[in-house]
Structures are given as structure tokens and as C-alpha cells.
Design a protein around this motif. Sequence first.
Motif, PDB file in Angstrom:
ATOM      1  N   GLN A  11       0.827  -1.210   0.000  1.00 57.19           N
ATOM      2  CA  GLN A  11       0.000   0.000   0.000  1.00 57.19           C
ATOM      3  C   GLN A  11       0.860   1.257   0.000  1.00 57.19           C
ATOM      4  O   GLN A  11       0.555   2.246  -0.681  1.00 57.19           O
ATOM      5  CB  GLN A  11      -0.931  -0.003   1.206  1.00 57.19           C
ATOM      6  CG  GLN A  11      -2.055  -1.035   1.127  1.00 57.19           C
ATOM      7  CD  GLN A  11      -2.920  -1.038   2.368  1.00 57.19           C
ATOM      8  OE1 GLN A  11      -2.690  -0.281   3.302  1.00 57.19           O
ATOM      9  NE2 GLN A  11      -3.929  -1.903   2.390  1.00 57.19           N
ATOM     10  N   LYS A  12       1.960   1.230   0.760  1.00 59.54           N
ATOM     11  CA  LYS A  12       2.861   2.379   0.804  1.00 59.54           C
ATOM     12  C   LYS A  12       3.500   2.619  -0.561  1.00 59.54           C
ATOM     13  O   LYS A  12       3.610   3.758  -1.010  1.00 59.54           O
ATOM     14  CB  LYS A  12       3.949   2.157   1.860  1.00 59.54           C
ATOM     15  CG  LYS A  12       3.473   2.276   3.295  1.00 59.54           C
ATOM     16  CD  LYS A  12       4.602   2.039   4.275  1.00 59.54           C
ATOM     17  CE  LYS A  12       5.671   3.105   4.172  1.00 59.54           C
ATOM     18  NZ  LYS A  12       6.735   2.926   5.189  1.00 59.54           N
ATOM     19  N   ARG A  14       2.250   1.732  -3.455  1.00 56.34           N
ATOM     20  CA  ARG A  14       1.215   2.225  -4.371  1.00 56.34           C
ATOM     21  C   ARG A  14       0.929   3.698  -4.127  1.00 56.34           C
ATOM     22  O   ARG A  14       0.753   4.471  -5.073  1.00 56.34           O
ATOM     23  CB  ARG A  14      -0.069   1.412  -4.213  1.00 56.34           C
ATOM     24  CG  ARG A  14      -1.143   1.815  -5.227  1.00 56.34           C
ATOM     25  CD  ARG A  14      -2.369   0.912  -5.163  1.00 56.34           C
ATOM     26  NE  ARG A  14      -3.286   1.246  -6.233  1.00 56.34           N
ATOM     27  CZ  ARG A  14      -4.219   2.201  -6.138  1.00 56.34           C
ATOM     28  NH1 ARG A  14      -4.337   2.896  -5.020  1.00 56.34           N
ATOM     29  NH2 ARG A  14      -5.036   2.447  -7.158  1.00 56.34           N
ATOM     30  N   ARG A  15       0.906   4.120  -2.854  1.00 53.78           N
ATOM     31  CA  ARG A  15       0.685   5.537  -2.551  1.00 53.78           C
ATOM     32  C   ARG A  15       1.815   6.391  -3.111  1.00 53.78           C
ATOM     33  O   ARG A  15       1.582   7.472  -3.649  1.00 53.78           O
ATOM     34  CB  ARG A  15       0.550   5.748  -1.038  1.00 53.78           C
ATOM     35  CG  ARG A  15      -0.833   5.389  -0.488  1.00 53.78           C
ATOM     36  CD  ARG A  15      -1.042   5.989   0.882  1.00 53.78           C
ATOM     37  NE  ARG A  15      -0.144   5.401   1.860  1.00 53.78           N
ATOM     38  CZ  ARG A  15      -0.454   4.347   2.620  1.00 53.78           C
ATOM     39  NH1 ARG A  15      -1.646   3.768   2.495  1.00 53.78           N
ATOM     40  NH2 ARG A  15       0.401   3.880   3.498  1.00 53.78           N
ATOM     41  N   LEU A  18       1.321   6.754  -6.771  1.00 51.39           N
ATOM     42  CA  LEU A  18       0.251   7.711  -7.068  1.00 51.39           C
ATOM     43  C   LEU A  18       0.738   9.146  -6.913  1.00 51.39           C
ATOM     44  O   LEU A  18       0.361  10.027  -7.699  1.00 51.39           O
ATOM     45  CB  LEU A  18      -0.949   7.456  -6.155  1.00 51.39           C
ATOM     46  CG  LEU A  18      -1.801   6.226  -6.486  1.00 51.39           C
ATOM     47  CD1 LEU A  18      -2.811   5.949  -5.385  1.00 51.39           C
ATOM     48  CD2 LEU A  18      -2.511   6.418  -7.833  1.00 51.39           C
ATOM     49  N   VAL A  19       1.577   9.386  -5.912  1.00 51.92           N
ATOM     50  CA  VAL A  19       2.140  10.728  -5.722  1.00 51.92           C
ATOM     51  C   VAL A  19       2.977  11.130  -6.935  1.00 51.92           C
ATOM     52  O   VAL A  19       2.856  12.245  -7.454  1.00 51.92           O
ATOM     53  CB  VAL A  19       2.998  10.788  -4.433  1.00 51.92           C
ATOM     54  CG1 VAL A  19       3.800  12.092  -4.386  1.00 51.92           C
ATOM     55  CG2 VAL A  19       2.113  10.682  -3.202  1.00 51.92           C
ATOM     56  N   SER A 173       0.918   1.943  -9.597  1.00 55.41           N
ATOM     57  CA  SER A 173      -0.313   2.550  -9.105  1.00 55.41           C
ATOM     58  C   SER A 173      -1.551   1.846  -9.652  1.00 55.41           C
ATOM     59  O   SER A 173      -2.681   2.159  -9.262  1.00 55.41           O
ATOM     60  CB  SER A 173      -0.366   4.032  -9.479  1.00 55.41           C
ATOM     61  OG  SER A 173      -0.400   4.193 -10.884  1.00 55.41           O
TER      62      SER A 173
END
Length: 203
Positions: A11-12, A14-15, A18-19, A173
Motif C-alpha cells: 500500500q505504501k 502504491r501511494r 500515485l504521488v 499505481s
Amino acid sequence: MQLTEQSFAAQKIRRLALVVSHVLTPVTLATLLLLSAPLRHDQVSWPEALIAAAFTTIIPWLVLVVAKMRGKVTDLHVTQRHQRHWLYALTAGSILGGLLLLWLLDAGGAIFREVLAILLGLLVVSVINLWWKVSVHLSVGTYVALQASDSIGSLMPVVVAGIAILSWARIRSGQHTASQVCGGVLVGVAIHYASNLLGVFLD
């Protein structure tokens, strides 16, 4: 416990991806390219660069923001392919309006070349997206990076690294597959060479 830690790490990542995607958006990169035109071409004035950026990226982006607020698109990246067509058409109309204004102001060929190349890229991506979802992020990102490297040859390692990072971000992402990212890179390379060809006639 191990599965939970792996899920949290995923999850980290993927975040983070996305950033990167949000920072290196097509509108941001294309706007920076156009606004930097006077730094890369002596014959381009700052007002010409501002007009080119306004009609090519800024006005269409403002329309996109309004469309998002009204629920006409699901997100600012317009990840739903069927929502892109009207936006592509509107952007093309805005770019043509900007080209007309630049022509009335007797702008130099260099700024025409950059705007026309972006318009060509938009048309190519629009046609491809009728059948397949190609990465617009990578199309624009690759084109912008190669255009910048033309002015400063030593930037090529940075160009390759930037394209690799953006490719990673779009895949991790979950926005694109590897093949869609590669397709975007190929479009960006093709538009870059088309821009150089336009330079033979316009510069």
C-alpha cells in the motif's frame, strides 16, 4: 502477521506511485515545456510562451476541473477511456484557437512547432484510445523529456531515469499495464521526431 506487513508495504508503494503520477501529470509537464520555450529558443518571447501554455494546457485543464466537480469525469487523470473523447476534442479546439492567436501576433516558428507537436500527439493518442488505452502520462512525459534533452544534451541520463520512474509509477499505481506504458513511450518518441521534422519547415 507477515502477510499484513507485506500488504502494508504494498500500500505504501502504491501511494508513492500515485504521488509520482500526480506530480508528473501530462498537463504539468506540457505546461512547463511551453513556458520554458524562451529559455530554449531565442526567438520565442515570454508572451508567446504564455499564450501557448494557456490555450494548449491551462484552459483545457480548467475545463477538466469543472467537469470533475460536476461529475462528468471520475478523476482528473480521466482513467475511464470513454470519458476522454469530448475532452480531447475540446483541447484540440483550444489549441487551434491558440495557434490562430499566435499567428495573428506573428509569433516565431519555434513556438508553432512545439504547439503543433502537442496537437499531433493529442490526435495520435485520441485515435489509439478508440481501440486501446495507451498511457498519456508516458506519451507526454517522454516527449517533454526528449525535447528538453535537445537543448541540453547532458540531460539524457536524467531523461532515461525520468521515463523509467514515471513508467514504474503508472504500473505500480495500477493505472496502466506494462504494454500500455511502452505504447505511451513509443508515441512520445514518435512525436519528438515529428517535432524535429516540423522544425525543418518552421524554424
